[in-house]
Design a protein around this motif. Structure first.
Motif, short mmCIF file in Angstrom:
data_model
loop_
_atom_site.label_atom_id
_atom_site.label_comp_id
_atom_site.label_asym_id
_atom_site.label_seq_id
_atom_site.Cartn_x
_atom_site.Cartn_y
_atom_site.Cartn_z
N PHE B 16 0.82 -1.20 0.00
CA PHE B 16 0.00 0.00 0.00
C PHE B 16 0.86 1.26 0.00
N ALA B 17 1.84 1.26 0.88
CA ALA B 17 2.66 2.46 1.04
C ALA B 17 3.43 2.81 -0.23
N THR B 18 3.78 1.79 -1.00
CA THR B 18 4.52 2.08 -2.23
C THR B 18 3.64 2.82 -3.22
N GLY B 19 2.33 2.68 -3.04
CA GLY B 19 1.45 3.38 -3.95
C GLY B 19 1.19 4.81 -3.54
N VAL B 20 1.72 5.19 -2.40
CA VAL B 20 1.47 6.55 -1.92
C VAL B 20 2.58 7.46 -2.37
N GLY B 21 2.18 8.49 -3.06
CA GLY B 21 3.18 9.46 -3.48
C GLY B 21 2.45 10.67 -4.02
N GLU B 22 3.15 11.71 -4.23
CA GLU B 22 2.52 12.94 -4.72
C GLU B 22 1.36 13.34 -3.85
N GLY B 23 1.43 13.00 -2.60
CA GLY B 23 0.40 13.44 -1.67
C GLY B 23 -0.86 12.61 -1.66
N ARG B 24 -0.87 11.54 -2.40
CA ARG B 24 -2.08 10.71 -2.36
C ARG B 24 -1.77 9.27 -2.75
N TYR B 25 -2.76 8.43 -2.61
CA TYR B 25 -2.58 7.02 -2.95
C TYR B 25 -3.05 6.75 -4.36
N ARG B 26 -2.26 6.00 -5.08
CA ARG B 26 -2.67 5.60 -6.42
C ARG B 26 -2.56 4.09 -6.54
N LEU B 27 -3.67 3.45 -6.67
CA LEU B 27 -3.68 1.99 -6.81
C LEU B 27 -2.78 1.55 -7.94
N GLN B 28 -2.78 2.35 -8.97
CA GLN B 28 -1.99 2.01 -10.14
C GLN B 28 -0.51 1.87 -9.79
N ASP B 29 -0.05 2.77 -8.90
CA ASP B 29 1.35 2.71 -8.52
C ASP B 29 1.65 1.40 -7.80
N SER B 30 0.75 1.01 -6.90
CA SER B 30 0.96 -0.24 -6.18
C SER B 30 0.99 -1.42 -7.14
N LEU B 31 0.07 -1.40 -8.08
CA LEU B 31 0.01 -2.50 -9.04
C LEU B 31 1.24 -2.50 -9.93
N SER B 32 1.76 -1.30 -10.19
CA SER B 32 2.91 -1.22 -11.09
C SER B 32 4.11 -1.96 -10.55
N LEU B 33 4.09 -2.24 -9.26
CA LEU B 33 5.20 -3.00 -8.68
C LEU B 33 5.38 -4.33 -9.39
N PHE B 34 4.26 -4.85 -9.89
CA PHE B 34 4.34 -6.18 -10.51
C PHE B 34 4.53 -6.12 -12.01
N SER B 35 4.27 -4.94 -12.59
CA SER B 35 4.38 -4.87 -14.05
C SER B 35 5.43 -3.83 -14.40
N SER B 36 6.62 -4.04 -13.86
CA SER B 36 7.63 -3.00 -13.97
C SER B 36 8.06 -2.70 -15.40
N THR B 37 7.84 -3.64 -16.30
CA THR B 37 8.33 -3.43 -17.66
C THR B 37 7.57 -2.34 -18.40
N SER B 38 6.34 -2.07 -17.96
CA SER B 38 5.55 -1.11 -18.71
C SER B 38 5.78 0.32 -18.24
N LEU B 39 6.68 0.52 -17.33
CA LEU B 39 6.88 1.86 -16.78
C LEU B 39 7.94 2.65 -17.52
N SER B 40 7.76 3.97 -17.52
CA SER B 40 8.80 4.83 -18.10
C SER B 40 9.97 4.79 -17.12
N SER B 41 11.12 5.20 -17.59
CA SER B 41 12.30 5.08 -16.72
C SER B 41 12.18 5.97 -15.49
N THR B 42 11.54 7.12 -15.65
CA THR B 42 11.35 8.00 -14.49
C THR B 42 10.44 7.34 -13.46
N GLU B 43 9.30 6.82 -13.94
CA GLU B 43 8.36 6.16 -13.03
C GLU B 43 9.01 4.95 -12.36
N TYR B 44 9.83 4.24 -13.12
CA TYR B 44 10.52 3.08 -12.57
C TYR B 44 11.45 3.49 -11.45
N THR B 45 12.24 4.55 -11.74
CA THR B 45 13.16 5.04 -10.71
C THR B 45 12.40 5.46 -9.47
#
Lengths: 304, 324
Positions: B16-45
């Motif tokens: 859950f906490a990994t999805g929190v950023g920019e002052g709010r929670y984004r489910l997408q961010d949490s899910l992105s943990l598992f689909s790292s290949t689809s992320l831009s390099s900035t988002e990955y970093t």
């Protein structure tokens, strides 16, 4: 008998003429305090490096009888008697110097100002937040010291330089203005948002402050730095040899993708010039202008 | 059973906490943990090099502090004991102050290394000072810790006094926080934390006997002094490594074990692992809150833990004190 009479009259006239030079001046300082001082002020104590620079710039160095241990510019200031640091002031020493006016600064604790007043001294606070404010301070100190002409001349010179910068910047289009991030410290990253000197420098020098949406001095999330992706980064270097923030920015692997770091546009700036609300504000502005636009303004030389 | 639940809870909060950023929670961010290949390099970093290590580190530090607090409370039979009682916090702070003010630069881990060095030296000093014959009496240890702590605090204050322009850097460090902490800091903490946890887990039954007092414990065949030495060694290293990367964070080490005790978990075989997991979750959530509430400005974590945790503890105390 007559001779004594003449002498007495002469003495009386002499005193009259001499005292006629002194007048009461009433000015409002930057904290809104109304201060009444006998002008011209012959004995001045400065409680901040910026104020020391102001006094020197107005050619009043002989009247400066006390400075802080941080007052290092111009070099002549280092020889003056020290009355403490910017926040820890030796009240006894200030009293003993018997100043006509004490020029307090933005960092002077309010208790110190109060205490000095209580002890019978005249305290005038200089706490400008804009370039215009600094020019106003220059004028005020000139009035206090009875050298209004010198004050006006100095302000005029600085305004002319300011005009030149504005002229060159006016010729630039919006796209030509790079995004700049100013880093004050790196752990966490402290930067300056709107309503700060830094923001004013960046904007007037033809750049865009990446944190212009934030108010005052703020910390920035590491991921925000990546998202805002500045084109140029300026780093505050305190006294030259502490480049820790600079090293961190270049070394941290997570920041490698930031444009400024990739293109090696990370510049150390001298904190003595850039953080003092004194006569060198225009020089600070020029530094930023050189960093942002070396074309019209000339190449930037980092401090060392 | 509960342990299993807590472990799940821990992972869930981290996810859950990994999805929190920019002052709010984004489910997408949490899910992105598992689909790292689809992320831009900035988002990955951002996700894998900034948020995830910070989440993991705050969990590890919270867990480390809580489990050490629990262990020390067990050794000392004293509910007021927190992981900093061996002077570790003052030592670490002094190390940090020296590193910051001297301007020495040995790479990105300069300040934590100095802090760790001074922290461990301090706790060894305190332990050494407390040796009476072949034993380490607990009262002496507590007093030695306090005395050394005071002594070092004087130097820290001196450091702050002469810091001048660098004052805010020193103060910031002592207030504690996880800004900018990444995998580098995790790698620094992990060896000491896992080693320490291993040692602590070996002595859970002995810790249980301490509940009856040292004399009874000895009569049950426990080599009290040896156990104390090992435990305090382990605790010193764990706390030193935690404090060196995160600064001084209060509340977690002291109160999390107590909260668990108020819920009835006195048995150290459960108390220690639960303390670790709960402490980790508490600090993780506190840190997530600290970096979200005033985004993009961060609150020091210690403030969040104290403001939220202490009233909760008081509430629990009032509810349960009759049972105590």
């Amino acid at each position: 008998m007559r001779r004594y009479g003449v002498l007495l009259v002469a003495l009386f006239l002499f005193l009259l003429v001499f005292s006629a030079g002194a007048q009461e001046v009433v000015l409002q300082d930057d904290w809104g305090r109304t201060v009444q001082v006998a002008s011209p002020t012959w004995r001045i104590v400065s409680l901040s490096p910026a104020n020391t620079e102001i006094v020197f710039a107005l050619g009043l160095e002989e009247r400066l009888i006390g400075v802080t241990s941080y007052c290092n510019y111009p070099p002549g200031a280092q020889a003056k008697e020290k009355i403490g640091s910017v926040t820890e002031i030796n009240l006894e020493r200030v009293i003993r110097l018997e100043p006509d006016v004490v020029l307090a600064g933005s960092l002077t604790p309010r208790e110190v100002v109060g205490k000095l007043e209580e002890l019978g001294l005249k305290v005038f606070v200089l706490d400008a937040h804009t370039i215009e404010g600094v020019l106003e301070d220059l004028r005020k100190v000139a009035v206090l010291a009875g050298v209004e002409d010198r004050g006006e001349a100095l302000v005029e010179t600085l305004q002319e330089k300011l005009r030149q910068v504005k002229e060159k910047v006016a010729k630039l289009s919006e796209e030509e203005k790079p995004n700049l991030l100013h880093v004050i410290w790196h752990d966490p990253i402290w930067t300056a948002g709107k309503n700060t000197f830094i923001d004013e420098f960046i904007t007037l020098a033809g750049g865009k402050n990446v944190v212009a949406d934030l108010e005052g001095y703020v910390t920035l999330d590491l991921e925000e730095v990546l998202r805002r992706n500045p084109d140029i980064i300026t780093v505050l270097g305190t006294h030259g040899d502490e480049k820790i923030s600079y090293e961190f920015l270049l070394a941290d692997e997570r920041l490698q993708s930031v444009r400024a770091i990739q293109e090696k546009k990370v510049f150390l700036v001298d904190s003595d010039i850039v953080t003092r609300p004194g006569p060198r504000v225009i020089e600070a502005l020029s530094l930023f202008a050189q960093i942002l636009h070396p074309e019209p303004f000339g190449a930037y030389e980092p401090p060392e | 059973m509960l342990l299993g639940l807590t472990v799940c809870g821990a992972f869930l909060s981290m996810w859950f906490a990994t999805g929190v950023g920019e002052g709010r929670y984004r489910l997408q961010d949490s899910l992105s943990l598992f689909s790292s290949t689809s992320l831009s390099s900035t988002e990955y970093t951002i996700l894998f090099k900034i948020r995830l290590p910070r989440v993991v580190l705050s969990f590890l530090v919270g867990g480390g502090l809580a489990v050490c607090g629990a262990a020390l409370q067990g050794i000392f039979q004293n509910p007021l004991v927190d992981p900093y009682v061996l002077g570790v916090s003052s030592g670490a702070a002094l190390g940090a102050v020296i590193a910051i003010l001297s301007g020495v630069y040995l790479g990105l881990l300069t300040v934590p290394l100095f802090a760790f060095l001074f922290a461990t030296l301090t706790s060894f000093l305190v332990l050494r000072l407390s040796v009476v014959g072949k034993k380490i009496p607990l009262e002496v240890l507590l007093l030695a810790g306090i005395a050394v702590g005071f002594f070092l605090s004087a130097f820290i204050s001196l450091g702050m006094f002469i810091a001048g322009e660098n004052l805010h850097q020193v103060v910031f460090w002592t207030m504690g926080g996880f800004w900018g902490r990444g995998w580098l800091e995790v790698k620094m903490v992990l060896p000491f934390l896992s080693g320490g946890l291993l040692v602590l887990s070996l002595f859970t039954r002995e810790l249980n006997t301490f509940l009856l007092g040292e004399k009874v414990s000895r009569s049950l065949g426990v080599d009290v002094e040896r156990v104390k030495k090992w435990l305090m060694l382990a605790v010193s290293l764990v706390v030193a490594s935690c404090v060196s990367v995160s600064g001084i964070i209060g509340f977690v080490g002291l109160l999390v074990p107590h909260i668990l005790r108020l819920f009835g978990y006195q048995d150290h075989r459960f108390l220690l692992p639960l303390s670790f997991l709960s402490g980790g979750v508490v600090l993780l959530l506190a840190d997530t809150l600290a970096r979200t509430v005033l985004h993009p400005v961060e609150l020091p974590v210690g403030i969040v833990t104290s403001i939220l945790g202490s009233p909760f503890f008081i509430y629990l105390l009032r509810k349960k004190k009759r049972e105590l």
